[in-house]
Enzyme design. Structure first.
Site, PDB file in Angstrom:
ATOM      1  N   HIS D  62       0.872  -1.169   0.000  1.00 13.53           N
ATOM      2  CA  HIS D  62       0.000   0.000   0.000  1.00 13.53           C
ATOM      3  C   HIS D  62       0.912   1.223   0.000  1.00 13.53           C
ATOM      4  O   HIS D  62       2.008   1.187   0.565  1.00 13.53           O
ATOM      5  CB  HIS D  62      -0.834   0.087   1.278  1.00 13.53           C
ATOM      6  CG  HIS D  62      -1.680  -1.107   1.568  1.00 13.53           C
ATOM      7  ND1 HIS D  62      -1.218  -2.236   2.213  1.00 13.53           N
ATOM      8  CD2 HIS D  62      -3.000  -1.344   1.324  1.00 13.53           C
ATOM      9  CE1 HIS D  62      -2.199  -3.105   2.342  1.00 13.53           C
ATOM     10  NE2 HIS D  62      -3.284  -2.605   1.817  1.00 13.53           N
ATOM     11  N   ASP D  65       2.414   1.896   3.352  1.00 14.50           N
ATOM     12  CA  ASP D  65       3.364   0.933   3.916  1.00 14.50           C
ATOM     13  C   ASP D  65       4.779   1.468   3.755  1.00 14.50           C
ATOM     14  O   ASP D  65       5.681   1.145   4.523  1.00 14.50           O
ATOM     15  CB  ASP D  65       3.294  -0.411   3.182  1.00 14.50           C
ATOM     16  CG  ASP D  65       1.972  -1.111   3.378  1.00 14.50           C
ATOM     17  OD1 ASP D  65       1.310  -0.867   4.414  1.00 14.50           O
ATOM     18  OD2 ASP D  65       1.593  -1.909   2.491  1.00 14.50           O
ATOM     19  N   MET D  96       2.732  -5.847  -7.497  1.00 18.08           N
ATOM     20  CA  MET D  96       1.388  -5.326  -7.222  1.00 18.08           C
ATOM     21  C   MET D  96       1.473  -4.147  -6.263  1.00 18.08           C
ATOM     22  O   MET D  96       2.294  -4.135  -5.348  1.00 18.08           O
ATOM     23  CB  MET D  96       0.529  -6.448  -6.613  1.00 18.08           C
ATOM     24  CG  MET D  96      -0.881  -6.054  -6.226  1.00 18.08           C
ATOM     25  SD  MET D  96      -1.077  -5.363  -4.536  1.00 18.08           S
ATOM     26  CE  MET D  96      -1.379  -6.867  -3.595  1.00 18.08           C
ATOM     27  N   GLU D 189     -10.736  -6.959  -4.616  1.00 16.69           N
ATOM     28  CA  GLU D 189     -10.657  -7.884  -3.480  1.00 16.69           C
ATOM     29  C   GLU D 189     -11.880  -7.725  -2.590  1.00 16.69           C
ATOM     30  O   GLU D 189     -12.159  -6.642  -2.081  1.00 16.69           O
ATOM     31  CB  GLU D 189      -9.379  -7.580  -2.692  1.00 16.69           C
ATOM     32  CG  GLU D 189      -9.202  -8.441  -1.464  1.00 16.69           C
ATOM     33  CD  GLU D 189      -7.914  -8.125  -0.724  1.00 16.69           C
ATOM     34  OE1 GLU D 189      -6.949  -7.646  -1.371  1.00 16.69           O
ATOM     35  OE2 GLU D 189      -7.873  -8.325   0.491  1.00 16.69           O
ATOM     36  N   LYS D 191     -14.418  -8.791   0.707  1.00 12.62           N
ATOM     37  CA  LYS D 191     -14.398  -9.257   2.101  1.00 12.62           C
ATOM     38  C   LYS D 191     -15.803  -9.072   2.653  1.00 12.62           C
ATOM     39  O   LYS D 191     -16.448  -8.057   2.385  1.00 12.62           O
ATOM     40  CB  LYS D 191     -13.402  -8.422   2.907  1.00 12.62           C
ATOM     41  CG  LYS D 191     -13.116  -8.957   4.296  1.00 12.62           C
ATOM     42  CD  LYS D 191     -12.057  -8.119   5.019  1.00 12.62           C
ATOM     43  CE  LYS D 191     -11.805  -8.663   6.406  1.00 12.62           C
ATOM     44  NZ  LYS D 191     -10.879  -7.802   7.189  1.00 12.62           N
ATOM     45  N   GLU D 225      -9.141 -13.769  -1.697  1.00 16.60           N
ATOM     46  CA  GLU D 225      -8.329 -14.011  -0.496  1.00 16.60           C
ATOM     47  C   GLU D 225      -8.913 -15.158   0.309  1.00 16.60           C
ATOM     48  O   GLU D 225     -10.093 -15.139   0.659  1.00 16.60           O
ATOM     49  CB  GLU D 225      -8.244 -12.749   0.369  1.00 16.60           C
ATOM     50  CG  GLU D 225      -7.543 -13.054   1.696  1.00 16.60           C
ATOM     51  CD  GLU D 225      -7.103 -11.853   2.497  1.00 16.60           C
ATOM     52  OE1 GLU D 225      -6.838 -10.789   1.908  1.00 16.60           O
ATOM     53  OE2 GLU D 225      -7.009 -11.980   3.732  1.00 16.60           O
ATOM     54  N   HIS D 228     -10.822 -14.169   3.521  1.00 19.19           N
ATOM     55  CA  HIS D 228     -12.070 -13.418   3.355  1.00 19.19           C
ATOM     56  C   HIS D 228     -13.213 -14.334   2.929  1.00 19.19           C
ATOM     57  O   HIS D 228     -14.321 -14.241   3.459  1.00 19.19           O
ATOM     58  CB  HIS D 228     -11.864 -12.291   2.347  1.00 19.19           C
ATOM     59  CG  HIS D 228     -10.890 -11.255   2.807  1.00 19.19           C
ATOM     60  ND1 HIS D 228     -10.525 -10.175   2.052  1.00 19.19           N
ATOM     61  CD2 HIS D 228     -10.198 -11.126   3.982  1.00 19.19           C
ATOM     62  CE1 HIS D 228      -9.652  -9.426   2.722  1.00 19.19           C
ATOM     63  NE2 HIS D 228      -9.435  -9.992   3.887  1.00 19.19           N
ATOM     64  N   ASP D 253      -4.573 -13.863  -2.936  1.00 13.71           N
ATOM     65  CA  ASP D 253      -4.070 -13.644  -1.576  1.00 13.71           C
ATOM     66  C   ASP D 253      -4.188 -14.940  -0.785  1.00 13.71           C
ATOM     67  O   ASP D 253      -5.299 -15.395  -0.477  1.00 13.71           O
ATOM     68  CB  ASP D 253      -4.891 -12.551  -0.871  1.00 13.71           C
ATOM     69  CG  ASP D 253      -4.399 -11.150  -1.186  1.00 13.71           C
ATOM     70  OD1 ASP D 253      -3.511 -11.003  -2.052  1.00 13.71           O
ATOM     71  OD2 ASP D 253      -4.911 -10.199  -0.571  1.00 13.71           O
ATOM     72  N   ASP D 263     -11.207 -11.877  11.128  1.00 16.26           N
ATOM     73  CA  ASP D 263     -10.188 -12.026  10.089  1.00 16.26           C
ATOM     74  C   ASP D 263      -8.858 -12.404  10.733  1.00 16.26           C
ATOM     75  O   ASP D 263      -8.249 -11.605  11.435  1.00 16.26           O
ATOM     76  CB  ASP D 263     -10.072 -10.658   9.386  1.00 16.26           C
ATOM     77  CG  ASP D 263      -9.124 -10.674   8.220  1.00 16.26           C
ATOM     78  OD1 ASP D 263      -8.784 -11.755   7.717  1.00 16.26           O
ATOM     79  OD2 ASP D 263      -8.734  -9.569   7.804  1.00 16.26           O
ATOM     80  N   ASP D 265      -5.982 -13.985   9.114  1.00 16.01           N
ATOM     81  CA  ASP D 265      -4.766 -13.804   8.306  1.00 16.01           C
ATOM     82  C   ASP D 265      -3.613 -14.676   8.785  1.00 16.01           C
ATOM     83  O   ASP D 265      -2.466 -14.204   8.925  1.00 16.01           O
ATOM     84  CB  ASP D 265      -4.335 -12.323   8.337  1.00 16.01           C
ATOM     85  CG  ASP D 265      -5.156 -11.457   7.386  1.00 16.01           C
ATOM     86  OD1 ASP D 265      -5.875 -12.009   6.533  1.00 16.01           O
ATOM     87  OD2 ASP D 265      -5.068 -10.226   7.492  1.00 16.01           O
ATOM     88  N   ASP D 295      -0.850 -12.867   1.966  1.00 10.38           N
ATOM     89  CA  ASP D 295      -1.402 -11.723   2.693  1.00 10.38           C
ATOM     90  C   ASP D 295      -1.786 -12.204   4.093  1.00 10.38           C
ATOM     91  O   ASP D 295      -2.955 -12.370   4.420  1.00 10.38           O
ATOM     92  CB  ASP D 295      -2.612 -11.154   1.958  1.00 10.38           C
ATOM     93  CG  ASP D 295      -3.158  -9.911   2.681  1.00 10.38           C
ATOM     94  OD1 ASP D 295      -2.484  -9.432   3.617  1.00 10.38           O
ATOM     95  OD2 ASP D 295      -4.232  -9.429   2.308  1.00 10.38           O
TER      96      ASP D 295
END
Lengths: 396, 396, 396, 396
Positions: D62, D65, D96, D189, D191, D225, D228, D253, D263, D265, D295
């Site tokens: 992102h 980030d 990406m 994406e 969710k 993902e 998700h 993802d 979530d 992850d 991810d």
């Protein structure tokens, strides 16, 4: 042990494994809410013979799995005689029995918790007769699953009253067992929903809490079922551990299920290999000595041959996971992490397991801890979980 | 009563309603896993004053809601003094206190169930100090929520050992309470998951089962939370009913939540009006006399004004539902159905509630029931549930 | 409008409300996976007459709801004649028809996605015949629900191939409809699971995505079902909004369901009043002109009278919620908040809805925004949601 | 191949495996809703070096980030320069990029779907700037995750308007990409919820349906993902298959998640080994050539070393499952069942894949099928699934 797969062909069930199946499992005709039966199951005696051939230890049953609802006394006796002969021939036992309180329309709003006193009384009658049958067949454990003890319409049943009615029935029936010399141990089986919108006492935990309120809690334990706890997204492994630790694991129902959906009753091992592994490891490490009961049913797609593949698979998966548990316990790298995580503390361990005294409370309060230092100790859980992945997938 | 809405403007909370809020609820700064704080909450004394103004009865707190982690003794005392003054001014009480065992990194793998004896010891120290604080503020109930007592990696913690460690801690702390003359009643709060993958003792039922294994079960009850039970898709109404019936409803956490997702802690009343209605009806009909505690937080979108709308709304929704419960109890059509469903049976009622004797077992077995006739009795539950819909939506 | 409940007695369905029922709904005999039928439904013509009496607009059907599997041509014709007469007498229409591709064992592993070419071919035959029947009865919409198009065993079916097979069948059948002059609009109905472990194309969204890959996407829309989307915990309101916005809401199935469990098909309005309110408001505000179809079934506890209370309740709940939607749209306080939240912006609105040009991109990039100031604008959502609570519960 | 585990030591990632990590994954500081950060991550350039060392192919990011919100142009340029140097040194690429539209409070009610035109305009600005950054770093794929595009309060946002606003933004930004010569392929994406109560376009399917309504659907695909889709209890394997089959799998993802909860992850491979196996098999068999992006984030318990064990584990698990997929494809017994299930049918296959003509419809209708005989064909799925169990657990 890496790579030593020499014994892998040997997942052959033995009587000592105490694998049992419900008569209704391999006898399931394959109906579901959207379609009727697809198989004509073989007779109960045939099921007994076939299960014995595959290495099972016993079969369990609801009264009506064997004796049809409303059968006459002579019909009943003839059926039992033939069934007992099959048991004798095959060496199979009947360690557990239970009552069908859900099929007949009379139970459409529950049995012990029905608002209708007639239904409640009829349910007790039926259980007494079914206990007689179970005792006659040698069962030691009696299971209660309140399959329709619940509601879709909250206004229809007071849950406080329902709980009292449930207790009255169980207290009464426990005494009946003692008075007849049956001396059953009772195992309560929870389920969150289906066929009712919400079932009372929906989890293993709820049953443990309920048992504490019974007149004879010592006679009651639980019969946790993988599918039922998993339907609510709860950890079955942890539920069984709580029951075991409390001395209340009287029976267990093994099968497969995905979380958050209808009751699937899949083949044991079909879903969530890791959860199943820790479950088997717990049962084996704890010395649980009861039957490992498969309460599953073959897929609706299964033809008669595949029904027996299903039964074979339940037992095989258990034995494979049992071997994995032994490997886990013998794996030096895994065990080294475990030792590191659980290093004994000469000072604190005795203090923390001691009973309270003002002195040890004072001693504890007087100690000085560096919270940040404690927080900084390594907890290599990603690494540990990856070792489990590798071990379960056979690459270490 | 249809159409008589004359009193509807009057949903004004009174002290006698015993509505309480956690300090952390109206003080929530609006952070979530994907974004930081969005509000600067007013100080704890200001929260007390504002809640009093809105009609609340009390505030509850974790130690660190008031006294920051690691504060010196003088800092602590100054903070408490100012807070106590706000309580005195406003007339609010602190009926419940609890310990924060989840924020500091030292608790990242749990407190009482950590594998690290140092962490376990530090946690007990912290709870003793927090109990001192709670007692000083006049709290009668002490809540335990094991927010990080669980795992993501099954291999990291033995659940049997974890349960024993949990018990050792609670047994010890209960004695500490007695030894200090605090005489707290303890309320255990369950949650299925989050922030850990799986939390131990995940449901109200699991806590009830666990309590039965403690040294002093009489001192322990439960603190059911709407959101936590609902996350697992379980009926909160039924869970509270089980606790009530067992005499174990020591406290209650009211909020809002959709099933099967992250912990939302929404405003009480925000989700599932019908479930909330039956919950309020149960609390009111049962004569539950404890606080009605809102453990919710304003939405992240809320500005400071909306925070107080949130608090106001929690109480208002309760009072509206309480009025609905009175209407339900007074509704002739609903009550007529209820009477029909629960018609007393002069013969069977005494028999079914009596203790077991061989004679009454014999009497029961000797009775003859027509299962088909029992099955045919009408159960007008669609009609009944529609009446509930109409009543709740204000059209009867 | 507060307190003005003068019209409340008037929730009487009219033909213009376009309420329809599946023949299978009021005809449901009450079986479930744990018990057989409890009711003998009246004949299809009787259902038609009774539904007309209650104010319904039409009935929908699967081929085998009316004509038994394997009926001869003369049997079929006689049945249809009698059924058509009932329609004519009562003034009911058949706006939608569909095919039963799930009851007979031949479909136990799916129809269009079966690995067996014979099954796939037989399914197409059956649909063509069923389309003939639907057209004969005047249906304009043809629904496809792939009730067994899925798996429990991932290895058994390649999902990529399955998708292609599904498409081949729909493309073919759409052309069949055109070639026969039926000119059906097709509505695809998704479901996440049950009776299969996982169904292909499990959500409204998945169907919308699939439609975009068909040869004639213009002929296909969706038939969202409250229960199916809710089983996966998704917002049905949002799913319907997506379909509507895309011009793809060709039909709708209304019922009741709790999230994360078996398919309940409860009475419309039974669960989640707020969600149902926003759904009805969306349908009414959008001018959706299709039938409002109830795909629900009475509870297993219902006797024949309660079956009709069920049907009555579905329609009544819709009309009550429709009135609430009108009140919401007329409520000054709610509307004032809405206006405040959606205040037009003379500068930005045109820019944001304009097509891209390098110039407007440049204009947009050149603007200066104060992110913190934007973040500080009040969003009184707690207040707004409480107003909704009050409005729905009839206290404003 | 049974027992041939000779290559098992060799699960070493190669550039050709195209494994990528988000900068935010190994950089996650371990905060959650109940506790703050526990780790100080190394700098982005350090992450790049370490990931390269472990065998990764690229990193994704992102905007924030790398470049903090509100950084000045010189700060930005200095940061990028240093980061680019680390990429050059290590040989890692940035395939990406994406935009953070969720952390700053300005986005608390969404970005593209906010009711506030200022917020919507600011979001577009931010994305354009972030696209510039992504292009500068060489990214080919641009991901959109609408992390706050949703509601908790249904009344707060009209979902139909929200969908239009979402579309306007994407149509505009796609043209911006073209106008700048970036030629991104866009991956949407989905969710279902968290951090918002309900997110719009909640599933892979919903995104596929939405894409069909965009001005340039050819430029848009999906970024499914695991976590998700699994949160909603949907089959991720099937969702990816639908996207693949539609030519819309533009990115993926990978991580771990239990159904029906927050979530998580988790590390790729941590949950549901079988589902992950079929996913990897699908990606490998289909020739998917894009990056395999992890991810996920390390557990909050992880110390810095365990962070890298986490990263290593994600890649290792993929490679182990890839080897299993090759074994599955080479397993004679499994392949024999597959061949039996998918035996070609010379007559029907051509007919079923042909385009519709009146003639082939006629031919199909004229055929005679014996439904019972078709239903009786064996489908040995229990056996097949047990073979998968054995293969995955390394005992065949």
């Amino acid at each position: 042990m890496t790579g030593d797969l020499s014994t892998m062909a040997d997942y052959i069930p033995q009587k000592t494994d105490k694998f049992t199946f419900g008569l209704w499992t391999v006898g399931n005709p394959g109906a579901d809410p959207f379609g009727g039966p697809v198989r004509v199951p073989v007779s109960p005696p045939e099921r007994v013979r076939k299960l014995a051939e595959l290495g099972a230890y016993g079969v369990n049953l609801h009264d009506n799995d064997l004796v049809p609802f409303g059968a006459s006394a002579p019909e009943r006796d003839a059926i039992i005689k033939e069934f007992q002969a099959a048991l004798d021939d095959s060496g199979l036992v009947v360690p557990m029995a239970t009552t069908n309180l859900f099929t007949h329309p009379v139970f459409k709003d529950g049995a012990f918790t029905s608002n209708d006193a007639g239904v409640r009384a009829f349910a007790r009658q039926k259980v007494m007769a079914s206990m007689d049958l179970g005792a006659e067949l040698g069962a030691k454990t009696y299971v209660f699953w309140g399959g329709r003890e619940g509601v879709e319409v909250e206004a229809s049943k007071d849950p406080v009253t329902a709980t009292k009615r449930f207790r009255d029935a169980l207290d009464f029936l426990a005494e009946y067992s003692l008075s007849q010399g049956y001396n059953f141990q009772f195992a309560l089986e929870a389920k969150p929903n289906e066929p009712r919108g919400d079932l009372f006492l929906p989890t293993v935990g709820a049953m443990l809490g309920f048992i504490a309120t019974l007149s004879r809690p010592d006679l009651f334990g639980v019969n946790p079922e993988f599918a039922h706890e998993t339907m609510a997204g709860l950890s079955f492994y942890h539920a069984v551990a709580q029951a075991l630790e409390a001395g209340k694991l009287f029976h267990i129902d093994l099968n497969g299920q995905k979380p958050g959906r209808f009751d699937q009753d899949l083949r044991f091992g079909q879903e969530d290999y890791k959860q199943n592994f820790f479950l088997v490891k717990l049962l084996e490490d704890s010395g649980y000595a009861g039957p490992k009961h498969f309460d599953a049913h073959p897929l609706r797609t299964s033809d008669p041959d595949d029904v027996w593949e299903f039964a074979r698979g339940c037992m095989r998966s258990y034995l494979i996971l049992k071997e994995k548990a032994a490997r886990f316990n013998a794996d030096p790298e895994i065990q080294a992490i475990w030792q590191q995580l659980n290093a004994p503390d000469q000072t604190l361990d005795p203090l923390l397991s001691a009973k309270f005294t003002p002195e040890n409370a004072q001693a504890l309060r007087g100690m000085s801890f560096d919270a940040d230092a404690l927080a900084a100790k390594p907890l290599p859980y990603e690494k540990l979980d990856q070792l489990v992945f590798d071990l379960l997938l056979g690459v270490r």
